[in-house]
Design a protein around this motif. Structure first.
Motif, PDB file in Angstrom:
ATOM      1  N   LYS A 133      -8.020   2.671  -7.206  1.00 54.85           N
ATOM      2  CA  LYS A 133      -9.101   1.844  -6.676  1.00 54.85           C
ATOM      3  C   LYS A 133     -10.169   2.764  -6.126  1.00 54.85           C
ATOM      4  O   LYS A 133      -9.889   3.957  -5.915  1.00 54.85           O
ATOM      5  CB  LYS A 133      -8.555   0.922  -5.597  1.00 54.85           C
ATOM      6  N   HIS A 134     -11.350   2.371  -5.838  1.00 58.69           N
ATOM      7  CA  HIS A 134     -11.901   1.036  -6.074  1.00 58.69           C
ATOM      8  C   HIS A 134     -12.880   1.231  -7.205  1.00 58.69           C
ATOM      9  O   HIS A 134     -13.795   2.058  -7.067  1.00 58.69           O
ATOM     10  CB  HIS A 134     -12.587   0.532  -4.821  1.00 58.69           C
TER      11      HIS A 134
ATOM     12  N   TYR B  47     -15.535  -3.648  -3.921  1.00 58.19           N
ATOM     13  CA  TYR B  47     -16.316  -4.715  -3.284  1.00 58.19           C
ATOM     14  C   TYR B  47     -17.806  -4.672  -3.662  1.00 58.19           C
ATOM     15  O   TYR B  47     -18.495  -5.666  -3.575  1.00 58.19           O
ATOM     16  CB  TYR B  47     -16.255  -4.564  -1.762  1.00 58.19           C
TER      17      TYR B  47
ATOM     18  N   ARG C 129     -14.040   5.598   4.972  1.00 57.08           N
ATOM     19  CA  ARG C 129     -12.805   5.738   4.200  1.00 57.08           C
ATOM     20  C   ARG C 129     -12.712   7.074   3.458  1.00 57.08           C
ATOM     21  O   ARG C 129     -11.861   7.246   2.592  1.00 57.08           O
ATOM     22  CB  ARG C 129     -12.678   4.571   3.223  1.00 57.08           C
TER      23      ARG C 129
ATOM     24  N   TYR D 256      -3.905   3.302   6.284  1.00 57.00           N
ATOM     25  CA  TYR D 256      -2.873   2.814   5.369  1.00 57.00           C
ATOM     26  C   TYR D 256      -1.588   3.633   5.470  1.00 57.00           C
ATOM     27  O   TYR D 256      -1.000   4.031   4.478  1.00 57.00           O
ATOM     28  CB  TYR D 256      -3.393   2.787   3.923  1.00 57.00           C
TER      29      TYR D 256
ATOM     30  N   ASP E 261     -10.202  -6.513  -5.334  1.00 48.46           N
ATOM     31  CA  ASP E 261      -9.961  -6.046  -3.974  1.00 48.46           C
ATOM     32  C   ASP E 261      -9.744  -7.302  -3.139  1.00 48.46           C
ATOM     33  O   ASP E 261      -9.980  -8.423  -3.595  1.00 48.46           O
ATOM     34  CB  ASP E 261     -11.114  -5.181  -3.454  1.00 48.46           C
ATOM     35  N   TRP E 262      -9.308  -7.125  -1.915  1.00 42.40           N
ATOM     36  CA  TRP E 262      -8.920  -8.257  -1.049  1.00 42.40           C
ATOM     37  C   TRP E 262     -10.037  -9.305  -0.988  1.00 42.40           C
ATOM     38  O   TRP E 262     -11.064  -9.075  -0.386  1.00 42.40           O
ATOM     39  CB  TRP E 262      -8.623  -7.728   0.343  1.00 42.40           C
TER      40      TRP E 262
ATOM     41  N   MET F 243      -7.791  -1.624  -9.438  1.00 45.05           N
ATOM     42  CA  MET F 243      -8.446  -2.555  -8.498  1.00 45.05           C
ATOM     43  C   MET F 243      -9.960  -2.400  -8.560  1.00 45.05           C
ATOM     44  O   MET F 243     -10.465  -1.275  -8.560  1.00 45.05           O
ATOM     45  CB  MET F 243      -7.967  -2.280  -7.067  1.00 45.05           C
TER      46      MET F 243
ATOM     47  N   GLU G 223       0.860  -1.199   0.000  1.00 44.30           N
ATOM     48  CA  GLU G 223       0.000   0.000   0.000  1.00 44.30           C
ATOM     49  C   GLU G 223       0.892   1.244   0.000  1.00 44.30           C
ATOM     50  O   GLU G 223       2.008   1.212   0.534  1.00 44.30           O
ATOM     51  CB  GLU G 223      -0.859   0.040   1.263  1.00 44.30           C
TER      52      GLU G 223
HETATM   53  C1  BGC Z   1      -9.271  -2.485   0.798  1.00 37.79           C
HETATM   54  C2  BGC Z   1      -8.235  -2.147  -0.251  1.00 37.79           C
HETATM   55  C3  BGC Z   1      -6.854  -2.554   0.209  1.00 37.79           C
HETATM   56  C4  BGC Z   1      -6.865  -4.002   0.656  1.00 37.79           C
HETATM   57  C5  BGC Z   1      -5.528  -4.475   1.179  1.00 37.79           C
HETATM   58  C6  BGC Z   1      -9.151  -3.920   1.277  1.00 37.79           C
HETATM   59  O1  BGC Z   1     -10.031  -4.171   2.319  1.00 37.79           O
HETATM   60  O2  BGC Z   1     -10.571  -2.247   0.294  1.00 37.79           O
HETATM   61  O3  BGC Z   1      -8.266  -0.776  -0.508  1.00 37.79           O
HETATM   62  O4  BGC Z   1      -5.933  -2.347  -0.825  1.00 37.79           O
HETATM   63  O5  BGC Z   1      -7.830  -4.181   1.681  1.00 37.79           O
HETATM   64  O6  BGC Z   1      -5.067  -3.779   2.244  1.00 37.79           O
END
Ligand code: BGC
Length: 729
Positions: free
Chosen positions: A200-201, A248, A167, A417, A280-281, A245, A105
């Motif tokens: 993102k996102h 969700y 966020r 982050y 995304d994750w 990216m 990140e």
């Molecule tokens: C977030 C992303 C992030 C990822 C890894 C996710 O929950 O939405 O923005 O890059 O986690 O940290």
């Protein structure tokens, strides 16, 4: 024998084709997948290192395409050495020797041990300084590359249009034009160091009903194209971004991660994106488990891959099972070749096959280097927004004792982050540094951010009594009052903070409230008690010093809000860019207020977008256009004279807003079209020039294509409502 894919002289398409022809299906699926190293990882040892043998076992002969955050928890030298050791396994010990991409990140500085922490994105956008953003991105790119990271999962290009969303702080403000200018600088600055960016996102992740996280975005295509697509389209077209990216959420019922229209039709075919798309994750798994678009994760994975989602992050999970789907005919190997081709093209384009290892001598030198700290301080100073300054209380003068109090006074709040193990400067330290021997600084915490305990109030009241002025440093913290998974339904200060401000106000000393937060704060219960209010969105490791510089007058405040402040949480959403209301009683446009109607509070912001005070004032005069009547295709040249009327040098942010007075499709009343930060010495005048391209006059017609309709336009230049001029075509 040199396989063609190893020959850098050949065109990338040929190299990709050759390599694909040599790969097994298993090798392809591993290229589309990642292994998570580090916290919560598949391979992790508590001292922050990995066993290379474990990595070796995971790589097998097939290798893997991506490693998620492998060096985040390591100091710089260990990070780069580990990155090179891991790369050596990929290059020398797997069958085809395809280098691996390692990500991290880097929203406002690389998220790694000891790295430089710049102001959070929302704070950076309040500088309105894209040249500064470019310098910061360049610095982040250098620090990132030196640690062996090839891809950053940044920037966040969601728009900050609903502060209830946790966020919010990650965004470059509410306006698509402002956000796109910052996004382009970020991507260009970082990618020039051979580190690819991942905006993102994609798309509309933070703006769903009630500000809740990742809800279905039921908005129209018009709204997507006018608003939420804008920064993404800009980084694809102007900055040649190499990755992206997904979000969700779903878009009108279709998960963004499985949305062919979004990921292929718009992104690739319409905009010409030639990088790769990452999830995304675990959003591929979520498509099955949470959004329930298919009964098994493999079937959901097939839908995502076919839609154009090339890489599943962060761990081996669903994509690795796609072999079964090929057998069942739910996806073809040709489909998979497309995904893998996107990934390999980027690896070739980056020169990774030719230069897989990175010089190990730079990481320590660049880690939080003095010039980066200086840059962090410059940015923090420019990001602070002065909201209120009754009787010119600030800058603080002639005070012998200053009480610095409040839950955020002696902590470094960096926001989400952020880098880890950062040696940041707290507001208390920064104020001490700024006032030196000129004033004695007293400290009492007074209360916590969220608890309802008032037992420290008395001590703070005693401290306030001894002081000539009180600075209360209030607000929030990422992970408690905001940040990912911390949405809110109320923007008032939490805990007993508001009571604390009111109690200290009763002591009767000049009162300055500093808000350190990642989102706007509503202040109806206490704002009249404060003589001055300073907004400091999370300002990075040098935030404390920047605050000291502003309060003491070493620096003239110049930040302007990149978001609208509502009076009450219930007024949300509230942004500058919005279409007119359909009845006369609801005129919401500040500036044309009171055209015979008194709109209710609900329609008037507490502080509008673009607002921010200074220790000087600026006068706008002689707004002139190249022509008040323009022909099709002509640009519009705008000039305005801005004079610094006060005694202090300063930076002014000149903003240009355009209004299409009549349009058959309703338009937002004011659209930001250009801006410039300029330095004006006290008493001097500067002429500021802008060129607006003809396309700025366009709107999206019934077929969602840009069209310019002949008619009258109004141009407004200033910070709020200063200059005003008409432009006719
Ligand atoms: C977030 C992303 C992030 C990822 C890894 C996710 O929950 O939405 O923005 O890059 O986690 O940290």
């Amino acid at each position: 024998m040199l396989f063609p894919y190893r020959n850098p002289e050949l065109p990338i398409e040929e190299r990709v084709e050759d390599l694909l022809s040599r790969m097994t299906l298993e090798e392809k699926l591993y290229q589309m997948s990642a292994i998570l190293l580090g916290e919560g990882a598949e391979i992790f040892e508590s001292n922050g290192t990995y066993s290379l043998d474990e990595v070796r076992k995971k790589f097998g002969s097939h290798g893997v395409g991506h490693l998620s955050c492998p060096t985040t928890g390591m100091p710089p030298l260990q990070a780069i050495r580990t990155a090179n050791q891991i790369q050596r396994i990929a290059v020398e010990e797997t069958r085809l020797g395809i280098p691996v991409i390692m990500d991290a990140e880097a929203l406002h500085g690389l998220r790694a041990d000891g790295a430089t922490s710049y102001p959070q994105s929302i704070a950076l956008s309040c500088t309105w300084n894209t040249e500064l953003m470019g310098r910061i991105a360049d610095a982040i790119g250098r620090e990132t590359y030196s640690r062996g990271v090839h891809q950053v999962l940044s920037p966040t290009l969601d728009l900050a249009r609903d502060p209830r969303h946790g966020r919010f702080e990650e965004c470059y403000g509410e306006d698509p034009y402002l956000a796109s200018r910052f996004g382009v600088e970020f991507v260009k600055g970082i990618q020039k160091h051979n580190v690819i960016c991942t905006p993102k996102h994609f798309v509309a992740n933070f703006v769903n009903d009630g500000g809740r996280d990742s809800g279905n975005a039921g908005m129209s295509e018009r709204e997507l194209r006018e608003m939420h697509f804008v920064p993404f389209e800009a980084v694809v077209k102007e900055a040649h971004v190499q990755s992206l990216m997904t979000a969700y959420n779903s878009l009108d019922g279709i998960p963004c991660s499985a949305n062919r229209w979004l990921l292929t039709d718009v992104l690739r075919e319409e905009w010409g994106f030639d990088g790769y798309v990452v999830s995304d994750w675990s959003s591929v798994s979520h498509a099955h488990a949470t959004l329930k678009i298919a009964p098994t994760k493999s079937e959901a994975a097939a839908l995502c891959a076919k839609a154009g989602l090339d890489v599943e992050l962060p761990r081996l999970n669903s994509y690795i099972t796609l072999g079964e789907m090929v057998e069942q005919g739910k996806i073809t190997e040709q489909d998979i070749d497309k995904n893998v081709g996107h990934i390999l093209s980027v690896k070739f384009r980056m020169g990774l096959f030719e230069h897989p290892y990175i010089d190990e001598t730079k990481a320590e030198k660049l880690c939080d280097a003095p010039e980066f700290r200086q840059l962090a301080r410059e940015a923090a100073c420019q990001s602070i927004v002065l909201l209120k300054n009754d009787n010119e209380l600030l800058p603080l003068k002639n005070v012998r004792k200053i009480a610095v109090m409040g839950p955020n006074a002696d902590v470094v709040q960096l926001g989400g982050y952020s880098a880890r193990k950062v040696s940041g400067v707290t507001p208390l330290e920064g104020i001490r540094n700024a006032f030196g021997n000129q004033a004695e600084i007293l400290y009492a915490k007074g209360c916590n951010l969220t608890s309802v305990d008032k037992k420290e109030f008395d001590k703070a009241i005693q401290t306030a009594r001894k002081a000539d002025a009180c600075i209360l440093v209030m607000g929030g913290a990422n992970g408690y009052t905001g940040g990912e998974s911390n949405d809110r339904n109320n923007l008032d200060l939490m805990g007993v903070q508001e009571d604390f401000i009111n109690e200290i106000a009763h002591v009767g000393k000049p009162l300055i409230v500093v808000l350190i937060e990642g989102r706007p704060v509503t202040m109806s219960r206490w704002m009249d008690q404060a003589d001055a209010i300073v907004m400091m969105f999370f300002a990075g490791e040098e935030g404390g010093n920047a605050l000291g510089d502003i309060l003491s007058g070493k620096v003239n405040p110049s930040g302007k809000l990149s978001v609208t402040y509502p009076r009450h949480t219930g007024d949300l959403p509230m942004c500058l860019l919005h279409r007119p209301y359909g009845r006369e009683g609801h005129i919401a446009e500040y500036g044309s207020l009171f055209k015979g109607f008194l709109p209710s509070d609900r329609y008037i912001p507490l502080y509008p977008f673009g607002y921010g005070l200074s220790y000087t004032t600026y006068k706008y005069a002689n707004l002139r256009l190249s022509d008040t009547s323009i022909e099709r295709g002509e640009d519009i040249h705008v000039n305005v004279d801005v004079t610094n009327m006060g005694k202090m040098d300063g930076d002014e942010i000149v903003q240009v807003y355009l209004t299409d007075l009549y349009s058959r499709i309703t338009q937002s009343t004011k659209k930001l079209k250009a801006f410039q930060r300029i330095h004006i010495p006290a008493g001097e005048t500067r002429t500021v020039s802008f060129t607006l391209p003809y396309s700025d006059l366009s709107f999206l017609n019934e077929r969602l294509k840009p069209e310019v309709e002949a008619g009258e336009f109004e141009l407004l230049v200033g910070t709020e409502l200063y200059g005003r001029s008409y432009c006719k075509i």
